[in-house]
Design a protein around this motif. Structure first.
Motif, PDB file in Angstrom:
ATOM      1  N   VAL A 210      81.616 -73.599  56.562  1.00  0.00           N
ATOM      2  CA  VAL A 210      83.071 -73.706  56.444  1.00  0.00           C
ATOM      3  C   VAL A 210      83.391 -74.751  55.381  1.00  0.00           C
ATOM      4  CG1 VAL A 210      83.725 -72.995  58.759  1.00  0.00           C
ATOM      5  CG2 VAL A 210      83.161 -75.384  58.328  1.00  0.00           C
ATOM      6  N   GLN A 211      84.511 -74.545  54.710  1.00  0.00           N
ATOM      7  CA  GLN A 211      84.858 -75.500  53.658  1.00  0.00           C
ATOM      8  C   GLN A 211      85.725 -76.618  54.227  1.00  0.00           C
ATOM      9  OE1 GLN A 211      87.267 -74.336  50.233  1.00  0.00           O
ATOM     10  NE2 GLN A 211      85.741 -75.305  48.936  1.00  0.00           N
ATOM     11  N   LEU A 212      85.332 -77.825  53.893  1.00  0.00           N
ATOM     12  CA  LEU A 212      86.110 -78.986  54.324  1.00  0.00           C
ATOM     13  C   LEU A 212      87.343 -79.122  53.438  1.00  0.00           C
ATOM     14  CD1 LEU A 212      83.123 -81.506  54.596  1.00  0.00           C
ATOM     15  CD2 LEU A 212      84.052 -80.027  56.374  1.00  0.00           C
ATOM     16  N   PRO A 213      88.482 -79.448  54.032  1.00  0.00           N
ATOM     17  CA  PRO A 213      89.664 -79.677  53.196  1.00  0.00           C
ATOM     18  C   PRO A 213      89.517 -80.983  52.414  1.00  0.00           C
ATOM     19  CG  PRO A 213      90.179 -80.124  55.492  1.00  0.00           C
ATOM     20  CD  PRO A 213      88.754 -79.659  55.447  1.00  0.00           C
ATOM     21  N   PRO A 214      90.313 -81.169  51.360  1.00  0.00           N
ATOM     22  CA  PRO A 214      90.195 -82.396  50.570  1.00  0.00           C
ATOM     23  C   PRO A 214      90.286 -83.627  51.463  1.00  0.00           C
ATOM     24  CG  PRO A 214      91.751 -80.882  49.559  1.00  0.00           C
ATOM     25  CD  PRO A 214      91.374 -80.286  50.896  1.00  0.00           C
ATOM     26  N   GLY A 215      89.421 -84.582  51.203  1.00  0.00           N
ATOM     27  CA  GLY A 215      89.488 -85.845  51.936  1.00  0.00           C
ATOM     28  C   GLY A 215      88.673 -85.859  53.211  1.00  0.00           C
ATOM     29  N   ALA A 216      88.115 -84.715  53.600  1.00  0.00           N
ATOM     30  CA  ALA A 216      87.411 -84.676  54.883  1.00  0.00           C
ATOM     31  C   ALA A 216      85.901 -84.848  54.753  1.00  0.00           C
ATOM     32  CB  ALA A 216      87.699 -83.349  55.592  1.00  0.00           C
ATOM     33  N   GLY A 217      85.408 -84.929  53.534  1.00  0.00           N
ATOM     34  CA  GLY A 217      83.958 -84.997  53.362  1.00  0.00           C
ATOM     35  C   GLY A 217      83.409 -86.391  53.614  1.00  0.00           C
ATOM     36  N   ALA A 218      82.102 -86.519  53.437  1.00  0.00           N
ATOM     37  CA  ALA A 218      81.452 -87.801  53.687  1.00  0.00           C
ATOM     38  C   ALA A 218      81.582 -88.733  52.479  1.00  0.00           C
ATOM     39  CB  ALA A 218      79.976 -87.568  53.988  1.00  0.00           C
ATOM     40  N   LEU A 240      86.336 -69.028  64.534  1.00  0.00           N
ATOM     41  CA  LEU A 240      87.059 -69.258  63.278  1.00  0.00           C
ATOM     42  C   LEU A 240      88.489 -68.764  63.437  1.00  0.00           C
ATOM     43  CD1 LEU A 240      84.289 -67.758  60.938  1.00  0.00           C
ATOM     44  CD2 LEU A 240      84.739 -70.196  61.315  1.00  0.00           C
ATOM     45  N   VAL A 241      89.436 -69.609  63.110  1.00  0.00           N
ATOM     46  CA  VAL A 241      90.851 -69.217  63.210  1.00  0.00           C
ATOM     47  C   VAL A 241      91.185 -68.283  62.048  1.00  0.00           C
ATOM     48  CG1 VAL A 241      93.227 -70.087  63.020  1.00  0.00           C
ATOM     49  CG2 VAL A 241      91.539 -71.339  64.384  1.00  0.00           C
ATOM     50  N   GLY A 242      91.890 -67.187  62.359  1.00  0.00           N
ATOM     51  CA  GLY A 242      92.324 -66.236  61.334  1.00  0.00           C
ATOM     52  C   GLY A 242      93.818 -66.369  61.046  1.00  0.00           C
ATOM     53  N   PHE A 243      94.281 -65.640  60.026  1.00  0.00           N
ATOM     54  CA  PHE A 243      95.691 -65.721  59.628  1.00  0.00           C
ATOM     55  C   PHE A 243      96.642 -65.346  60.771  1.00  0.00           C
ATOM     56  CE2 PHE A 243      94.312 -65.399  55.081  1.00  0.00           C
ATOM     57  CZ  PHE A 243      94.961 -66.546  54.649  1.00  0.00           C
ATOM     58  N   SER A 244      96.255 -64.341  61.577  1.00  0.00           N
ATOM     59  CA  SER A 244      97.190 -63.868  62.614  1.00  0.00           C
ATOM     60  C   SER A 244      97.491 -64.962  63.641  1.00  0.00           C
ATOM     61  CB  SER A 244      96.620 -62.661  63.348  1.00  0.00           C
ATOM     62  OG  SER A 244      96.363 -61.631  62.459  1.00  0.00           O
ATOM     63  N   LEU A 245      96.471 -65.708  64.038  1.00  0.00           N
ATOM     64  CA  LEU A 245      96.714 -66.769  65.032  1.00  0.00           C
ATOM     65  C   LEU A 245      97.524 -67.899  64.401  1.00  0.00           C
ATOM     66  CD1 LEU A 245      96.295 -67.788  67.894  1.00  0.00           C
ATOM     67  CD2 LEU A 245      94.228 -68.954  67.120  1.00  0.00           C
ATOM     68  N   VAL A 253      97.807 -74.191  63.779  1.00  0.00           N
ATOM     69  CA  VAL A 253      96.378 -74.153  63.432  1.00  0.00           C
ATOM     70  C   VAL A 253      96.258 -73.390  62.113  1.00  0.00           C
ATOM     71  CG1 VAL A 253      95.357 -74.357  65.727  1.00  0.00           C
ATOM     72  CG2 VAL A 253      96.082 -72.107  64.903  1.00  0.00           C
ATOM     73  N   ARG A 254      95.239 -73.774  61.328  1.00  0.00           N
ATOM     74  CA  ARG A 254      95.099 -73.170  59.998  1.00  0.00           C
ATOM     75  C   ARG A 254      93.875 -72.251  59.941  1.00  0.00           C
ATOM     76  NH1 ARG A 254      95.156 -78.389  56.591  1.00  0.00           N
ATOM     77  NH2 ARG A 254      95.668 -79.439  58.536  1.00  0.00           N
ATOM     78  N   PRO A 255      93.972 -71.186  59.138  1.00  0.00           N
ATOM     79  CA  PRO A 255      92.809 -70.304  59.012  1.00  0.00           C
ATOM     80  C   PRO A 255      91.628 -71.056  58.401  1.00  0.00           C
ATOM     81  CG  PRO A 255      94.746 -69.378  57.894  1.00  0.00           C
ATOM     82  CD  PRO A 255      95.103 -70.771  58.285  1.00  0.00           C
ATOM     83  N   ALA A 256      90.426 -70.738  58.860  1.00  0.00           N
ATOM     84  CA  ALA A 256      89.216 -71.434  58.390  1.00  0.00           C
ATOM     85  C   ALA A 256      88.624 -70.692  57.188  1.00  0.00           C
ATOM     86  CB  ALA A 256      88.200 -71.490  59.521  1.00  0.00           C
ATOM     87  N   LEU A 257      88.460 -71.425  56.090  1.00  0.00           N
ATOM     88  CA  LEU A 257      87.810 -70.839  54.911  1.00  0.00           C
ATOM     89  C   LEU A 257      86.302 -70.908  55.147  1.00  0.00           C
ATOM     90  CD1 LEU A 257      88.288 -69.695  52.029  1.00  0.00           C
ATOM     91  CD2 LEU A 257      87.999 -72.013  51.175  1.00  0.00           C
ATOM     92  N   HIS A 258      85.651 -69.759  55.092  1.00  0.00           N
ATOM     93  CA  HIS A 258      84.221 -69.739  55.422  1.00  0.00           C
ATOM     94  C   HIS A 258      83.451 -68.796  54.504  1.00  0.00           C
ATOM     95  CE1 HIS A 258      86.179 -66.560  57.785  1.00  0.00           C
ATOM     96  NE2 HIS A 258      85.020 -65.920  57.764  1.00  0.00           N
ATOM     97  N   ARG A 259      82.141 -68.923  54.548  1.00  0.00           N
ATOM     98  CA  ARG A 259      81.273 -68.061  53.743  1.00  0.00           C
ATOM     99  C   ARG A 259      79.868 -68.090  54.346  1.00  0.00           C
ATOM    100  NH1 ARG A 259      79.539 -71.661  48.387  1.00  0.00           N
ATOM    101  NH2 ARG A 259      78.159 -73.084  49.535  1.00  0.00           N
ATOM    102  N   VAL A 260      79.021 -67.217  53.828  1.00  0.00           N
ATOM    103  CA  VAL A 260      77.600 -67.299  54.162  1.00  0.00           C
ATOM    104  C   VAL A 260      76.927 -67.937  52.950  1.00  0.00           C
ATOM    105  CG1 VAL A 260      75.512 -65.969  54.637  1.00  0.00           C
ATOM    106  CG2 VAL A 260      77.660 -65.398  55.787  1.00  0.00           C
TER     107      VAL A 260
END
Ligand SMILES: O=C(O)CCC(=O)C(=O)O
Ligand SMILES: [Fe+2]
Length: 297
Positions: A210-218, A240-245, A253-260
């Motif tokens: 999942v991608q961390l939003p700006p400012g959330a990294g280490a 993972l939260v989707g757009f509909s929720l 709550v915000r949709p989670a940006l994710h990838r493999v």
């Protein structure tokens, strides 16, 4: 943003319906709040299944999918569907077996179809218990079943294909090969899902990020664009939260940006996208009226 690992639903049941022990009800209520706070931060929640039979169904389905994807191409292609986005296909360099309950058996072996149907049931019920859980959190505090009418009834009762869909995927080792066409990279592309929740399971621990939003990294106050590994493996399911929720809850709550992650080993996963039923009228303002007028706290 980070990862929160949570034992939910707690052992022995889905909620207060199943127990009259005060300690268990308190534990459940605390878990509901933890779940909500994590999704709102926003974190990716990884559920640790407490139900052995649910765990066994997912593990078995993943093993079956692994065997299916190892078959020769012509055999797999027998499971192609004329319905776009369903059955076996090879979109963008990965292999996909997309299963919608009651849509048809896609020419699959009966035991494979049964395993996929079993995984759908487990993940559907898990998704619904997450929705019930966040509704019951002291922070959101809407009626436990407020979101339920927006979901579909059991497709077997309605005799119509499910809106929610299970995607079994097989990602090739090493990621998209250079020179095989730009679209191959899409299998590993970052995206948001459109449904309510996507529940992801894999017998392999790594791969989902999942991608961390700006400012959330280490790093030093930065961190935007950093990818965090979501730890999976038997008995674990990522939520993972989707757009509909996000829409239904007015953006709380915000949709989670994710990838493999590209470059890993061959990977087999299940992603169940829990969707609202077709035609559901979603009115975030109405749904959150009571919650919105309560003082924050
Ligand atoms: O395979 C995974 O871990 C994720 C799949 C996914 O994001 C999807 O099917 O929407
Ligand atoms: Fe996704």
């Amino acid at each position: 943003m980070g990862i929160t690992v949570l034992q939910f639903p707690p052992a022995g049941g889905i909620g207060p319906e199943r127990t009259d022990s005060e300690a268990e009800i308190r534990e459940y209520a605390e878990k509901c709040s933890e779940l909500w706070r994590a999704l709102r931060r926003p974190d990716v929640v990884v559920l640790e299944l407490q139900d052995d039979s649910a765990l066994a169904s997912l593990k078995a389905c993943l093993k079956r999918c692994d065997s299916f994807f190892s078959l020769d191409r012509p055999i797999k292609e027998k499971a192609s569907s004329s319905v776009p986005g369903e059955g076996f296909s090879r979109p963008n360099g990965k292999e996909l077996l997309a299963f919608r309950r009651l849509s048809g058996a896609y020419g699959l072996a009966a035991s494979d179809a049964q395993a996929l149907d079993g995984a759908c049931r487990v993940l559907d019920s898990l998704g619904r218990s997450v929705l019930r859980g966040i509704s019951r959190s002291a922070e959101l505090d809407i009626h436990a079943e407020q979101l339920s009418p927006l979901l579909e009834d059991d497709p077997h009762l309605r005799r119509r294909p499910s809106a929610s869909i299970l995607r079994a995927s097989c990602y090739p080792e090493g990621g998209p090969a250079v020179g095989e066409g730009g679209s191959l990279a899409l299998a590993f592309a970052a995206h948001h899902d459109r449904g309510v929740l996507t529940l992801v399971a894999s017998n392999q621990p790594g791969g989902l990020q999942v991608q961390l939003p700006p400012g959330a990294g280490a790093g030093h106050g930065g961190g935007g664009g950093e990818w965090a590994d979501v730890p999976l493996g038997p008995g674990r399911v990522a939520v993972l939260v989707g757009f509909s929720l996000s829409y239904a809850l007015g953006g709380l709550v915000r949709p989670a940006l994710h990838r493999v992650a590209p470059g890993g080993p061959r990977r087999v996963s299940l992603a169940y996208e829990l969707c609202f039923r077709p035609g559901a009228r979603i009115d975030p303002a109405e749904g959150l009226r009571e919650a919105a007028t309560r003082p924050a706290g």
